[in-house]
Design a protein around this motif. Structure first.
Motif, PDB file in Angstrom:
ATOM      1  N   ILE A   2       0.937  -1.126  -0.004  1.00  0.00           N
ATOM      2  CA  ILE A   2      -0.036  -0.010   0.044  1.00  0.00           C
ATOM      3  C   ILE A   2       0.696   1.181   0.027  1.00  0.00           C
ATOM      4  CG2 ILE A   2      -1.750   1.198   1.386  1.00  0.00           C
ATOM      5  CD1 ILE A   2      -3.072  -1.298   2.268  1.00  0.00           C
ATOM      6  N   TRP A   3       0.868   2.017  -0.870  1.00  0.00           N
ATOM      7  CA  TRP A   3       1.644   3.114  -0.988  1.00  0.00           C
ATOM      8  C   TRP A   3       1.363   4.271   0.250  1.00  0.00           C
ATOM      9  CZ3 TRP A   3       5.677   4.971  -3.204  1.00  0.00           C
ATOM     10  CH2 TRP A   3       6.170   6.278  -3.184  1.00  0.00           C
ATOM     11  N   ASN A   4       0.208   4.633   0.651  1.00  0.00           N
ATOM     12  CA  ASN A   4       0.093   5.472   1.487  1.00  0.00           C
ATOM     13  C   ASN A   4      -0.698   4.948   2.684  1.00  0.00           C
ATOM     14  OD1 ASN A   4      -0.686   7.739   3.198  1.00  0.00           O
ATOM     15  ND2 ASN A   4      -0.095   9.194   1.627  1.00  0.00           N
ATOM     16  N   LYS A   5      -0.431   4.296   3.613  1.00  0.00           N
ATOM     17  CA  LYS A   5      -1.568   3.720   4.577  1.00  0.00           C
ATOM     18  C   LYS A   5      -2.098   4.416   5.357  1.00  0.00           C
ATOM     19  CE  LYS A   5      -0.124  -0.946   5.819  1.00  0.00           C
ATOM     20  NZ  LYS A   5       1.230  -1.736   5.878  1.00  0.00           N
ATOM     21  N   ARG A   6      -1.323   5.632   5.637  1.00  0.00           N
ATOM     22  CA  ARG A   6      -2.197   6.624   6.520  1.00  0.00           C
ATOM     23  C   ARG A   6      -3.438   7.067   6.172  1.00  0.00           C
ATOM     24  NH1 ARG A   6      -4.986   9.506   8.694  1.00  0.00           N
ATOM     25  NH2 ARG A   6      -4.621  11.896   9.437  1.00  0.00           N
ATOM     26  N   TYR A   7      -3.534   7.035   4.725  1.00  0.00           N
ATOM     27  CA  TYR A   7      -5.042   7.778   3.998  1.00  0.00           C
ATOM     28  C   TYR A   7      -5.767   6.516   3.386  1.00  0.00           C
ATOM     29  CZ  TYR A   7      -3.612  12.488   4.666  1.00  0.00           C
ATOM     30  OH  TYR A   7      -3.230  13.519   5.268  1.00  0.00           O
ATOM     31  N   GLU A   8      -4.821   5.624   2.628  1.00  0.00           N
ATOM     32  CA  GLU A   8      -5.500   4.568   2.167  1.00  0.00           C
ATOM     33  C   GLU A   8      -6.310   3.736   3.071  1.00  0.00           C
ATOM     34  OE1 GLU A   8      -4.006   3.004  -1.988  1.00  0.00           O
ATOM     35  OE2 GLU A   8      -2.142   4.166  -0.728  1.00  0.00           O
ATOM     36  N   THR A   9      -6.043   3.351   4.433  1.00  0.00           N
ATOM     37  CA  THR A   9      -6.775   2.636   5.212  1.00  0.00           C
ATOM     38  C   THR A   9      -7.298   3.364   6.430  1.00  0.00           C
ATOM     39  OG1 THR A   9      -4.742   2.442   6.595  1.00  0.00           O
ATOM     40  CG2 THR A   9      -4.711   0.801   4.674  1.00  0.00           C
ATOM     41  N   MET A  10      -7.688   4.529   6.040  1.00  0.00           N
ATOM     42  CA  MET A  10      -8.355   5.402   7.066  1.00  0.00           C
ATOM     43  C   MET A  10      -9.628   4.855   7.355  1.00  0.00           C
ATOM     44  SD  MET A  10      -8.687   9.427   6.057  1.00  0.00           S
ATOM     45  CE  MET A  10      -7.691  10.523   6.993  1.00  0.00           C
ATOM     46  N   ASP A  11     -10.207   5.204   8.627  1.00  0.00           N
ATOM     47  CA  ASP A  11     -11.533   4.561   8.917  1.00  0.00           C
ATOM     48  C   ASP A  11     -12.604   5.850   8.419  1.00  0.00           C
ATOM     49  OD1 ASP A  11     -11.116   5.373  12.281  1.00  0.00           O
ATOM     50  OD2 ASP A  11     -12.574   6.123  10.976  1.00  0.00           O
ATOM     51  N   LYS A 252      -8.396  -7.836  -7.707  1.00  0.00           N
ATOM     52  CA  LYS A 252      -8.989  -7.627  -8.722  1.00  0.00           C
ATOM     53  C   LYS A 252     -10.670  -7.811  -8.800  1.00  0.00           C
ATOM     54  CE  LYS A 252      -5.059  -9.593 -11.053  1.00  0.00           C
ATOM     55  NZ  LYS A 252      -4.585 -10.905 -11.564  1.00  0.00           N
ATOM     56  N   ASP A 253     -11.178  -7.113  -7.627  1.00  0.00           N
ATOM     57  CA  ASP A 253     -12.543  -6.902  -7.375  1.00  0.00           C
ATOM     58  C   ASP A 253     -12.767  -5.631  -7.177  1.00  0.00           C
ATOM     59  OD1 ASP A 253     -15.027  -8.125  -6.952  1.00  0.00           O
ATOM     60  OD2 ASP A 253     -14.710  -8.506  -4.711  1.00  0.00           O
ATOM     61  N   ILE A 306     -20.763   1.280  -6.903  1.00  0.00           N
ATOM     62  CA  ILE A 306     -19.844   1.184  -5.969  1.00  0.00           C
ATOM     63  C   ILE A 306     -20.238   0.282  -4.806  1.00  0.00           C
ATOM     64  CG2 ILE A 306     -18.887   3.304  -6.465  1.00  0.00           C
ATOM     65  CD1 ILE A 306     -20.413   4.749  -4.250  1.00  0.00           C
ATOM     66  N   THR A 307     -19.019   0.111  -3.890  1.00  0.00           N
ATOM     67  CA  THR A 307     -19.137  -0.597  -2.605  1.00  0.00           C
ATOM     68  C   THR A 307     -18.382  -0.136  -1.583  1.00  0.00           C
ATOM     69  OG1 THR A 307     -19.039  -2.983  -1.645  1.00  0.00           O
ATOM     70  CG2 THR A 307     -17.661  -2.471  -3.367  1.00  0.00           C
ATOM     71  N   LYS A 308     -18.766   0.127  -0.275  1.00  0.00           N
ATOM     72  CA  LYS A 308     -17.725   0.308   0.801  1.00  0.00           C
ATOM     73  C   LYS A 308     -17.500  -1.053   1.426  1.00  0.00           C
ATOM     74  CE  LYS A 308     -19.468   5.021   0.883  1.00  0.00           C
ATOM     75  NZ  LYS A 308     -20.862   5.230   0.230  1.00  0.00           N
ATOM     76  N   GLU A 309     -17.792  -2.005   1.289  1.00  0.00           N
ATOM     77  CA  GLU A 309     -17.461  -3.174   1.828  1.00  0.00           C
ATOM     78  C   GLU A 309     -15.853  -3.246   1.921  1.00  0.00           C
ATOM     79  OE1 GLU A 309     -19.427  -5.991   2.788  1.00  0.00           O
ATOM     80  OE2 GLU A 309     -20.947  -4.328   2.584  1.00  0.00           O
ATOM     81  N   PRO A 310     -15.298  -3.812   3.055  1.00  0.00           N
ATOM     82  CA  PRO A 310     -13.961  -4.091   3.195  1.00  0.00           C
ATOM     83  C   PRO A 310     -13.256  -4.917   2.179  1.00  0.00           C
ATOM     84  CG  PRO A 310     -15.181  -5.021   5.198  1.00  0.00           C
ATOM     85  CD  PRO A 310     -16.150  -4.476   4.279  1.00  0.00           C
ATOM     86  N   CYS A 311     -12.233  -4.736   1.827  1.00  0.00           N
ATOM     87  CA  CYS A 311     -11.447  -5.251   0.767  1.00  0.00           C
ATOM     88  C   CYS A 311     -10.209  -6.150   1.366  1.00  0.00           C
ATOM     89  CB  CYS A 311     -10.821  -4.477  -0.125  1.00  0.00           C
ATOM     90  SG  CYS A 311      -9.912  -5.112  -1.658  1.00  0.00           S
ATOM     91  N   GLY A 314      -6.888  -4.555   2.578  1.00  0.00           N
ATOM     92  CA  GLY A 314      -6.600  -3.897   3.695  1.00  0.00           C
ATOM     93  C   GLY A 314      -6.989  -2.293   3.516  1.00  0.00           C
ATOM     94  N   ARG A 315      -7.050  -2.038   2.091  1.00  0.00           N
ATOM     95  CA  ARG A 315      -7.577  -0.587   1.960  1.00  0.00           C
ATOM     96  C   ARG A 315      -8.994  -0.320   2.157  1.00  0.00           C
ATOM     97  NH1 ARG A 315      -4.279  -2.197  -1.788  1.00  0.00           N
ATOM     98  NH2 ARG A 315      -2.535  -0.938  -2.619  1.00  0.00           N
ATOM     99  N   THR A 316      -9.283   0.863   2.809  1.00  0.00           N
ATOM    100  CA  THR A 316     -10.876   1.171   3.081  1.00  0.00           C
ATOM    101  C   THR A 316     -11.450   1.971   2.233  1.00  0.00           C
ATOM    102  OG1 THR A 316      -9.863   2.910   4.421  1.00  0.00           O
ATOM    103  CG2 THR A 316     -10.257   1.009   5.700  1.00  0.00           C
ATOM    104  N   MET A 317     -10.757   2.597   1.301  1.00  0.00           N
ATOM    105  CA  MET A 317     -11.316   3.152   0.271  1.00  0.00           C
ATOM    106  C   MET A 317     -12.444   2.772  -0.661  1.00  0.00           C
ATOM    107  SD  MET A 317      -9.789   6.283  -0.041  1.00  0.00           S
ATOM    108  CE  MET A 317      -8.622   6.962   1.452  1.00  0.00           C
ATOM    109  N   ALA A 318     -13.656   3.204  -0.927  1.00  0.00           N
ATOM    110  CA  ALA A 318     -14.611   2.786  -1.551  1.00  0.00           C
ATOM    111  C   ALA A 318     -14.361   1.988  -2.937  1.00  0.00           C
ATOM    112  CB  ALA A 318     -15.689   3.422  -1.746  1.00  0.00           C
ATOM    113  N   ARG A 319     -14.995   1.038  -3.361  1.00  0.00           N
ATOM    114  CA  ARG A 319     -14.474   0.537  -4.685  1.00  0.00           C
ATOM    115  C   ARG A 319     -15.593   0.453  -5.740  1.00  0.00           C
ATOM    116  NH1 ARG A 319     -13.934  -5.464  -3.019  1.00  0.00           N
ATOM    117  NH2 ARG A 319     -15.051  -4.607  -1.312  1.00  0.00           N
TER     118      ARG A 319
END
Ligand SMILES: [Zn+2]
Length: 434
Positions: A2-11, A252-253, A306-311, A314-319
């Motif tokens: 993950i490039w930027n854990k601080r933001y990409e895994t934010m709650d 890939k989801d 779109i979905t906000k289900e966890p991936c 580990g990233r929390t950003m919506a998919r």
């Protein structure tokens, strides 16, 4: 990785608080600097201070591609020209292009976003990555280029075209990552095969990041198998910033959206009503960190869910899902909505034909006719009428099942359709009324 854990895994709670404060800043900035937005908000009696929660986003006006065209070239810019350090423009098919601008900070944020997408697709500092998007006004190449430099990969700015040379460079440089459109990736494969280069044995390619046009999962499997790579999709458009708005991780989801920079909504394209997560509709993005050209509720005309289900990554950003179609390239044939992606999935899963196709729509009186022209693969190409009829019949039956519509199938010799180094043009609509 993950490039930027601080933001990409934010709650989500923290993320939404950040989105709200950035949205408030953006609306103030636009109200003060872009007459187009000031007039719109004034006419609605809406003041920038009226944004009190994220739900207030729905009260804000939408922005359309035509608004950018009407304010050509720089009328939507929110900073003086002296603060703009770069412009790009989208490949308009007719008339004037859509011009977009960046401040130095916008460029930094853009590199950050593409670095995230590239990392999600497998790229690290160890990689040698060939960028086979056209360098120029188009955002694809430069956007990815600076993200790669930020990661520390070795960038090969090959640009598009000159395909034999691309293959040679891949072989000589030991290229491990390829960035281009999915249709160009397929064309490169054909050229490699003609040159006697076997991707599995002669190349070191591991990662393919393919974007800038819609493609199906079936096409992904085909590309992965033949190129011997992990292929991921990514999404963006020049009006928003370019590539980097979202990208798939190796699960890939779905493509993770950089939600700390963009707020996404999915709406009913006809009524403008915001739809619940999981329902297909038009993607609408609001940029909340841009300086030169922030846009409120920009109508992309792209259809997705779109979905906000966890991936699992580990990233929390919506998919967001792959783009299922465009509100404007959706064909209506005899009252049936037809998306080219549906036809592509049938072609890719049928033996004997190649994923090179063109859709020709004509009208005879009041009756629309859809002809699917598709190239055969070299090994299956034959003069035997019965074999050809058999393949045509299989394709036509499958198309009817998927589309609910009879389509004519015409098989073509391998290599007879035009090849594209950028976005493929697959629809020829010859109807007078569309
Ligand atoms: Zn993920």
């Amino acid at each position: 990785m993950i490039w930027n854990k601080r933001y990409e895994t934010m709650d989500r709670e923290e993320l939404e608080a950040l989105q709200l404060s950035r949205l408030q800043e953006t609306v103030h900035h636009l109200y003060d600097h872009v007459p187009f937005y000031k007039d719109k908000l004034d006419s609605m009696g809406f003041l920038p201070g009226d944004v009190k929660s994220l739900a207030d986003l729905r009260r804000l006006p939408m922005t359309y591609k035509t608004d950018l065209r009407d304010n050509y070239p720089f009328g939507m810019f929110a900073v003086p020209k002296k603060d703009v350090v770069r412009v790009h423009a989208s490949s308009g098919t007719t008339g004037k292009p859509t011009v977009v601008g960046y401040t130095a900070r916008d460029l930094d944020i853009w590199s950050e976003m593409t670095a995230r997408v590239l990392t999600a697709g497998g790229i690290t500092a160890e990689d040698t990555v060939q960028v086979a998007f056209g360098y120029g006004l188009f955002t694809g190449a430069f956007g990815m280029h600076y993200g790669l430099e930020k990661i520390g990969s070795m960038v090969v700015p090959a640009s598009s075209g000159n395909t034999e040379k691309q293959i040679m460079l891949m072989q000589d440089f030991g290229t491990t990552g390829l960035i281009c459109t999915p249709s160009y990736a397929l064309y490169m494969l054909e050229v490699a095969e003609k040159m006697g280069v076997n991707p599995k044995e002669d190349l070191k390619l591991k990662w393919g990041l393919f974007g800038s046009e819609g493609w199906t999962d079936a096409m992904r499997m085909e590309i992965e198998k033949r190129w011997n790579v992990d292929a991921t999709d990514n999404y963006g458009m020049s009006e928003l910033i370019g590539p980097g708005v979202s990208g798939e991780c190796l699960q890939k989801d779905g493509m993770h959206i950089n939600e700390d920079h963009f707020i996404v909504e999915v709406i009913d394209p006809d009524t403008g009503e915001v739809l619940p997560d999981g329902e297909i509709g038009e993607l609408v993005f609001t940029s909340i960190t841009k300086q030169a050209l922030p846009l409120i509720r920009y109508r992309t005309m792209d259809l997705a869910t779109i979905t906000k289900e966890p991936c699992a990554c580990g990233r929390t950003m919506a998919r967001m899902s792959k783009v299922r179609g465009r509100t404007d390239d959706m064909l209506i044939i005899r009252g049936v909505n037809v998306f080219p992606s549906q036809i592509e999935s049938v072609i890719v899963s049928t033996e004997g034909v190649a994923p090179q196709y063109q859709l020709v729509v004509t009208s005879q009186g009041y009756m629309d006719e859809l002809e699917v022209q598709v190239e055969m693969v070299k090994d299956a190409f034959t003069d035997d009428y019965r074999v050809l009829e058999d393949i045509e019949c299989t394709l036509a039956n499958r198309l009817q099942t998927i589309l609910g519509l009879k389509a004519k199938v015409r098989l073509l010799e391998p290599g007879s359709l035009e090849r594209f180094v950028g976005k493929a043009k697959r629809i020829v609509d010859k109807r007078e009324r569309k």
